[in-house]
Design an enzyme around this catalytic site. Structure first.
Site, PDB file in Angstrom:
ATOM      1  N   ASP A  47       0.825  -1.209   0.000  1.00 59.86           N
ATOM      2  CA  ASP A  47       0.000   0.000   0.000  1.00 59.86           C
ATOM      3  C   ASP A  47       0.855   1.253   0.000  1.00 59.86           C
ATOM      4  OD1 ASP A  47      -2.972  -1.225   0.886  1.00 59.86           O
ATOM      5  OD2 ASP A  47      -1.259  -2.362   1.622  1.00 59.86           O
ATOM      6  N   ASP A  80      -1.772  -2.968  -3.799  1.00 54.10           N
ATOM      7  CA  ASP A  80      -2.107  -1.542  -3.829  1.00 54.10           C
ATOM      8  C   ASP A  80      -0.813  -0.781  -4.089  1.00 54.10           C
ATOM      9  OD1 ASP A  80      -4.773  -1.958  -3.546  1.00 54.10           O
ATOM     10  OD2 ASP A  80      -4.978  -1.013  -1.590  1.00 54.10           O
ATOM     11  N   TYR A  83      -1.655   4.386  -6.215  1.00 52.54           N
ATOM     12  CA  TYR A  83      -2.894   5.048  -5.794  1.00 52.54           C
ATOM     13  C   TYR A  83      -3.204   6.219  -6.711  1.00 52.54           C
ATOM     14  CZ  TYR A  83      -3.085   2.468  -1.427  1.00 52.54           C
ATOM     15  OH  TYR A  83      -3.195   1.470  -0.495  1.00 52.54           O
ATOM     16  N   ASN A 118      -6.758  -4.186  -4.547  1.00 56.94           N
ATOM     17  CA  ASN A 118      -8.032  -3.706  -5.072  1.00 56.94           C
ATOM     18  C   ASN A 118      -7.896  -2.340  -5.751  1.00 56.94           C
ATOM     19  OD1 ASN A 118      -7.665  -3.172  -2.109  1.00 56.94           O
ATOM     20  ND2 ASN A 118      -9.390  -1.791  -2.449  1.00 56.94           N
ATOM     21  N   HIS A 212      -3.045  -9.786  -1.088  1.00 55.41           N
ATOM     22  CA  HIS A 212      -3.266  -8.389  -0.709  1.00 55.41           C
ATOM     23  C   HIS A 212      -4.167  -8.269   0.516  1.00 55.41           C
ATOM     24  CE1 HIS A 212      -3.819  -4.121  -0.805  1.00 55.41           C
ATOM     25  NE2 HIS A 212      -5.130  -4.254  -0.960  1.00 55.41           N
ATOM     26  N   HIS A 221     -10.237  -2.512   7.663  1.00 57.00           N
ATOM     27  CA  HIS A 221     -11.011  -3.454   6.843  1.00 57.00           C
ATOM     28  C   HIS A 221     -11.371  -4.726   7.603  1.00 57.00           C
ATOM     29  CE1 HIS A 221     -10.543  -1.056   3.235  1.00 57.00           C
ATOM     30  NE2 HIS A 221      -9.238  -0.991   3.435  1.00 57.00           N
ATOM     31  N   HIS A 247      -3.407  -4.258   2.464  1.00 59.54           N
ATOM     32  CA  HIS A 247      -4.804  -3.824   2.487  1.00 59.54           C
ATOM     33  C   HIS A 247      -5.101  -2.900   3.662  1.00 59.54           C
ATOM     34  CE1 HIS A 247      -8.770  -3.692   0.912  1.00 59.54           C
ATOM     35  NE2 HIS A 247      -9.341  -4.398   1.851  1.00 59.54           N
ATOM     36  N   ASP A 248      -4.965  -3.372   4.891  1.00 62.65           N
ATOM     37  CA  ASP A 248      -5.063  -2.463   6.022  1.00 62.65           C
ATOM     38  C   ASP A 248      -3.746  -1.715   6.155  1.00 62.65           C
ATOM     39  OD1 ASP A 248      -7.600  -2.347   7.174  1.00 62.65           O
ATOM     40  OD2 ASP A 248      -7.368  -4.323   8.085  1.00 62.65           O
ATOM     41  N   HIS A 249      -3.829  -0.387   6.300  1.00 58.76           N
ATOM     42  CA  HIS A 249      -2.641   0.461   6.297  1.00 58.76           C
ATOM     43  C   HIS A 249      -2.014   0.502   7.685  1.00 58.76           C
ATOM     44  CE1 HIS A 249      -4.207   2.782   2.517  1.00 58.76           C
ATOM     45  NE2 HIS A 249      -4.198   1.466   2.369  1.00 58.76           N
TER      46      HIS A 249
END
Length: 329
Positions: A47, A80, A83, A118, A212, A221, A247-249
């Site tokens: 991410d 990710d 962005y 995603n 991910h 999430h 996914h979760d930052h």
């Protein structure tokens, strides 16, 4: 005679067709050599791609320092990668501005193995898979699902975004690039079969799965129910050591309550500090950090050593795991 010839040709075509279908379904493998002492080390980041913003450049700087200290062999990206909506094409300037010009340290000039997240699917997903990007920066290797293979470890990269039903039925204002996926159910069914077969046949000392989306997470999430239902039973049945995701930052370490699997989130490559969490009192939670950072992994025949770092290079959490060597009598 003519009928027999036609029948023979038809049989050949059908057989060849099945061979092609089977070959195309197998996960592509990339060979990996261990160091002279038999060890491997790498960094895990997720991410991240924001043209250096949200402390991405600062995280990259610390990665360079840790990468040099550990003499890393490669880098894993948990998705990710760009962005907010992936790349627009394989000539999008965001690739160089968010990757090539950010991760400039000498120690990071190694192969990067990446999966799609995603946000990547919200752009031109196939652009990230394009060999054109590898011509621009030879470090880059991104596929939907594949295996990095050495005698010491096999790392199974799994395309988790198509598992999530909401991306298909409730995409909200987002548009997802499902080219190459087709229908969701057949794609997932075939992928799970390929992953299960590869895991079952693996003889590697360590087995790691990278995706991910989190299987277990207390971040924004949270758990991904589709992965719990469909992927987790396969991992539990095949002696997986670690599942690594983004996914979760954030950075986090959660233990599986039904197997030795350790769930490790490294999705803090840039924008973080979401401030919202779930189930912080769960007994399987070992570590959670709501901020930027990354993870390092060092593997030997007997030991795994994993460390989580913040944006200043401080070690926030350590995880060690050991395996016994089996001697032949």
């Amino acid at each position: 005679m003519a009928d027999n010839t036609m029948s023979f040709l038809f049989t050949i075509i059908i057989s060849f067709g099945f061979c092609v279908l089977y070959a195309s379904a197998e996960l592509q493998r990339f060979a990996l050599s261990s160091k002279h002492d038999g060890s491997l080390s790498f960094l895990v980041l997720g991410d991240w791609g924001r043209r250096g913003a949200y402390n991405q450049s600062q995280v990259a700087f610390q990665m360079g320092k840790v990468g040099e200290k550990l003499d890393i062999d490669f880098v894993v990206s948990t998705g990710d990668n760009f962005y907010d909506n992936g790349l627009t094409s394989d000539h999008d300037n965001a690739f160089e501005e968010s990757f090539t010009k950010i991760y400039t340290a000498k120690s990071l000039q190694k192969q990067w193995y990446s999966v799609l997240g995603n946000h990547d699917y919200r752009g031109d997903a196939e652009a990230q898979l394009s060999p054109v990007l590898r011509e621009i920066d030879s470090r880059w290797l991104c596929l939907r699902s594949f295996i990095v293979d050495s005698e010491l470890v096999e790392i199974f990269f799994v395309d988790t975004t198509p598992f999530v039903h909401d991306y298909f039925i409730q995409p909200q204002e987002h548009k997802y690039d499902w080219r190459g996926i087709g229908s969701q159910k057949p794609y997932i069914t075939n992928l799970l079969k390929d992953v299960e077969l590869a895991l079952r046949e693996s003889t590697a000392r360590w087995k790691i799965v990278v995706g991910h989306h989190a299987i277990r997470s207390v971040g924004h999430h949270g758990d991904t129910q589709e992965l719990i239902n469909q992927l987790l039973p396969i991992l539990q049945a095949n002696n997986i050591d670690f599942y690594m995701n983004g996914h979760d930052h954030c950075l986090e370490h959660i233990s599986d309550t039904e197997s030795p699997i350790q769930f490790l989130t490294s999705g803090a490559g840039s924008k973080a500090w979401r401030g919202d969490t779930k189930q912080m009192n769960r007994r399987d939670l070992n570590f959670f950090y709501d901020g930027q950072g990354f993870m390092s992994v060092k593997l030997t025949q007997t030991d795994a050593s994993i460390e989580f770092y913040d944006v200043f290079g401080n070690v926030l959490h350590r995880l060690t795991s050991s395996k016994q060597l089996h001697s032949s009598m």
